[in-house]
Design an enzyme around this catalytic site. Structure first.
Site: not given
Ligand code: 5RP
Length: 229
Positions: A30-31, A85, A97-98, A106, A124
């Site tokens: 979403s970023t 992101g 991540k994930g 990714e 984050k």
């Protein structure tokens, strides 16, 4: 500022790293969505010339909808930059991540990229990784055996990721097991090595030594953090 506006600020600021002629990895979430929307705008309005490699089917769909030309990673000899992101980053720019279940693609794309630019809001940034449950992609075959091995290695509980009544399936047809380590991952490289040694583990959501730049959106503005080499 609300979180959505912070994400937008970070996402758009990342476009400064993308120039004409570049091969660009397009992350998931979403970023980075805001990066992708802005790249589409620049292609249309400013004639920016790039090709993109998406890291998920969702990103592929979004990129196509805003007119970013896409190619297969296999058709390129390198990527100049990937923008993605993150769920967490630590002071060494190691990542978890994930959260969007796209970690395998990714990581393949990040590994092929000269530079990895991460877009994030202030939530984050952590001192030690692990408050965010660590996503681990596993084969569907004997996934519970794999889950038990993961728990034995990490010494914590895990859960197969669900979407309502159904298990989440990644774009690669695998399951995700989320490990609740808590903020205790002291040596991410060792944790990654130990998990990858389990046969049913396809990939681990620890990204170590890949990210060089974090574009961090905070209430008082965007800060660019660069890793000292
Ligand atoms: C997807 C990811 C995302 O990049 C990560 O979950 C961050 O997403 P968001 O920007 O929506 O918080 O790793 O697999």
């Amino acid at each position: 500022m609300d979180v959505e506006s912070l994400k937008q600020e970070a996402g758009i600021a990342a476009c400064a790293y993308i120039k004409d002629g570049m091969n660009v990895g397009l992350g998931t979430g979403s970023t980075v969505k805001y990066t992708i929307l802005e790249l589409g705008r620049r292609i249309e309005k400013e004639g920016l010339q790039i090709v993109g490699v998406p890291t998920s089917l969702a990103t592929e769909k979004l990129a196509i909808s805003v007119g970013i030309p896409l190619v297969e990673l296999d058709s390129l000899d390198h990527l100049d930059v990937v923008v993605d992101g993150t769920d967490e980053f630590d002071p060494d720019f190691n990542l978890i991540k994930g959260g969007g279940a796209a970690l395998l693609r990714e990581k393949i794309v990040a590994q092929a990229s000269t530079q990895m630019v991460v877009v994030a809001d202030a939530r984050k940034q952590v001192e030690r990784l692990g408050a965010f449950p660590l996503p681990i992609e596993v084969t569907c075959f004997s996934w519970q055996t794999t889950q038990r091995s993961i728990e034995a290695v990490l010494g914590c509980s895990t859960a197969r990721r669900m979407n309502g009544e159904e298990p989440v399936l990644t774009d690669n047809g695998n399951f995700i097991v989320d490990a609740r380590t808590g903020p205790t991952i002291q040596n991410p490289a060792e944790t990654e090595r130990e998990l990858l040694a389990i046969a049913g583990v396809v990939q681990v959501g620890l990204f170590i030594g890949m990210c060089n730049v974090v574009i961090l959106a905070k209430d008082d503005g965007v800060e660019v953090l660069s890793k000292e080499e």
